[in-house]
Motif scaffolding. Sequence first.
Motif, short mmCIF file in Angstrom:
data_model
loop_
_atom_site.label_atom_id
_atom_site.label_comp_id
_atom_site.label_asym_id
_atom_site.label_seq_id
_atom_site.Cartn_x
_atom_site.Cartn_y
_atom_site.Cartn_z
N SER A 127 7.75 -2.93 5.47
CA SER A 127 6.93 -3.91 5.08
C SER A 127 5.99 -4.27 6.06
O SER A 127 4.75 -4.75 5.84
CB SER A 127 7.52 -5.05 4.65
OG SER A 127 8.56 -5.63 5.84
N ASP A 128 6.39 -4.30 7.34
CA ASP A 128 5.33 -4.82 8.63
C ASP A 128 4.30 -3.78 8.75
O ASP A 128 3.35 -4.18 9.11
CB ASP A 128 6.26 -4.92 9.61
CG ASP A 128 7.00 -6.16 9.48
OD1 ASP A 128 6.92 -6.93 8.60
OD2 ASP A 128 8.25 -6.28 10.22
N MET A 129 4.56 -2.53 8.61
CA MET A 129 3.71 -1.62 8.88
C MET A 129 3.09 -1.12 7.43
O MET A 129 1.62 -0.23 7.91
CB MET A 129 4.39 -0.06 9.43
CG MET A 129 5.31 -0.61 10.51
SD MET A 129 4.68 -1.69 11.70
CE MET A 129 3.58 -0.45 12.51
N ALA A 130 3.08 -1.32 6.35
CA ALA A 130 2.41 -0.83 5.04
C ALA A 130 1.13 -1.84 4.84
O ALA A 130 1.37 -2.98 4.83
CB ALA A 130 3.37 -0.64 4.22
N SER A 131 0.10 -1.20 4.37
CA SER A 131 -0.94 -2.02 3.95
C SER A 131 -0.89 -2.33 2.70
O SER A 131 -0.06 -2.03 1.68
CB SER A 131 -2.27 -1.45 4.19
OG SER A 131 -2.23 -0.11 3.48
N LEU A 132 -1.77 -3.29 2.14
CA LEU A 132 -1.61 -4.05 0.95
C LEU A 132 -2.50 -3.12 0.02
O LEU A 132 -3.71 -2.93 0.02
CB LEU A 132 -2.04 -5.39 0.67
CG LEU A 132 -2.20 -6.05 -0.53
CD1 LEU A 132 -0.78 -6.12 -1.36
CD2 LEU A 132 -2.86 -7.60 -0.60
N LYS A 133 -1.76 -2.35 -1.20
CA LYS A 133 -2.78 -1.39 -2.02
C LYS A 133 -2.68 -2.35 -3.23
O LYS A 133 -1.93 -2.82 -3.81
CB LYS A 133 -1.66 -0.01 -2.25
CG LYS A 133 -2.44 0.69 -3.25
CD LYS A 133 -1.35 2.12 -3.34
CE LYS A 133 -1.88 2.90 -4.18
NZ LYS A 133 -1.07 4.32 -4.23
N VAL A 134 -4.21 -2.23 -3.73
CA VAL A 134 -4.50 -2.85 -4.91
C VAL A 134 -4.84 -2.11 -6.13
O VAL A 134 -5.99 -1.26 -5.65
CB VAL A 134 -5.57 -3.99 -4.73
CG1 VAL A 134 -5.81 -4.59 -5.91
CG2 VAL A 134 -4.98 -4.88 -3.57
N GLU A 135 -4.37 -1.80 -7.07
CA GLU A 135 -4.67 -0.87 -8.28
C GLU A 135 -5.22 -1.68 -9.16
O GLU A 135 -4.62 -2.62 -9.56
CB GLU A 135 -3.75 0.20 -8.66
CG GLU A 135 -3.20 1.18 -7.54
CD GLU A 135 -2.28 2.00 -8.23
OE1 GLU A 135 -2.46 3.14 -8.19
OE2 GLU A 135 -1.09 1.50 -8.06
N HIS A 136 -6.36 -1.44 -10.00
CA HIS A 136 -6.78 -2.33 -11.24
C HIS A 136 -7.95 -1.39 -11.91
O HIS A 136 -8.35 -0.39 -11.70
CB HIS A 136 -7.37 -3.80 -10.59
CG HIS A 136 -8.63 -3.22 -9.81
ND1 HIS A 136 -8.71 -3.09 -8.25
CD2 HIS A 136 -10.04 -3.69 -10.06
CE1 HIS A 136 -9.75 -3.10 -7.82
NE2 HIS A 136 -10.59 -3.41 -8.74
#
Length: 397
Positions: A127-136
């Motif tokens: 969780s600390d190393m992953a970026s926030l991925k946004v799909e839409h």
Amino acid sequence: MTKTTTVKPIQCENGGTPQPDNKACLCPKGFTGRQCSTVVTEIVPDVLERTVNITMEINETFTDDHKNTSSDAYQFFFKRFNGTVVNSYKKEIPNFLRVENIILSAGEPLPGSQRRKRSLPLKETKSDMASLKVEHDILLNIENVKDPTYTYEDIVEKVKGVLDDIKNNSASELVLNKATASKTDLNVKEVCIKALEGIHEDYQKYYEPINLDGKVECVTPCNGFHSNATICENLGTCEISSQGPTCYCRYNDDFWYLGVDCSLQVHKIGFYAGLGSVAAIAVLTVAFLTAYLIINKRTVKRNKDIKQELVKEWLEDDFEWPPQKKTSYTADRYDNPVYSPGGRHTQDSFGNYKPYFSANQSYTQNFSPEPSIDLRYLQRDQFMKMDRPHIRSSFET
């Protein structure tokens, strides 16, 4: 005193409403006809909803709270997403409709996090190393014409430019590490399903989607582009009812057009001429048969009357037997020469003759005694009675 008549209102079908003059119905979308009993040959949607798939990774750490739509982390992100990304879409993208199917998940590792990865426990690195991925998805309204003002391909390129602007904007509340936009195929079947909303299922089954140079149409078999088109010849018109496609044939002063597809042409003058000829032949045939039956009946009756007249005349005539010669009751009344005078045998000779029968001697002599019937008791001139035959009249037969 004036008499008032009430006009019966017209019966409209498929949700139609009577017009003020009560001569026709106001039909809803997709229906036509005086009583709205038939559907239109094709339904063309005004716009097409097209979708662009967007995938972006934001330079923020993904946490499990981002999956919970009611959490503070999700609400804080969603507020910044609408203010930065969605507002840019509305301003820059033509024919923008809305954003749907927003999904938050863990993306690629954040930049510069590789060094910290070795010093942190394994359970904390995910969780600390992953970026926030946004799909839409971005929904667009594209004009359903052959040459729209903005084509789908042009708008997709415009979306890519908007994403690049957000990524390069250092003052943006959301820092994009990566953003991509991909096209989707047009599902013409779904387009027609949506366009046929409000039309009964009995009619929907006759429609088929087609793509004509980028223009989507929902057509029935009455349209020539349908895969199983119904072709009406000789300017016949095709209509769709609840029973399916039907050809309605036209007619003019010279011809009728018949058949399922109006392909049978009938000339009116020839038809009437043929009908008159057949009627004349039928009349002549009936007249001939009637005359034949009358003549034949008269002939039979005349022959029968002639026969009855002959029989009647024969019965009315007096019938007499021919006279016969009387003879004496003497020995010469016998026709047999044996018993005639001078013959070999006489009545007395048979009286003295007595045959002798012996057991040792077979009787071989011929014995021909004179008949013992006295012919004096037989009369030659006896009266003969003959009954007249009974003649049946024509009424009894």
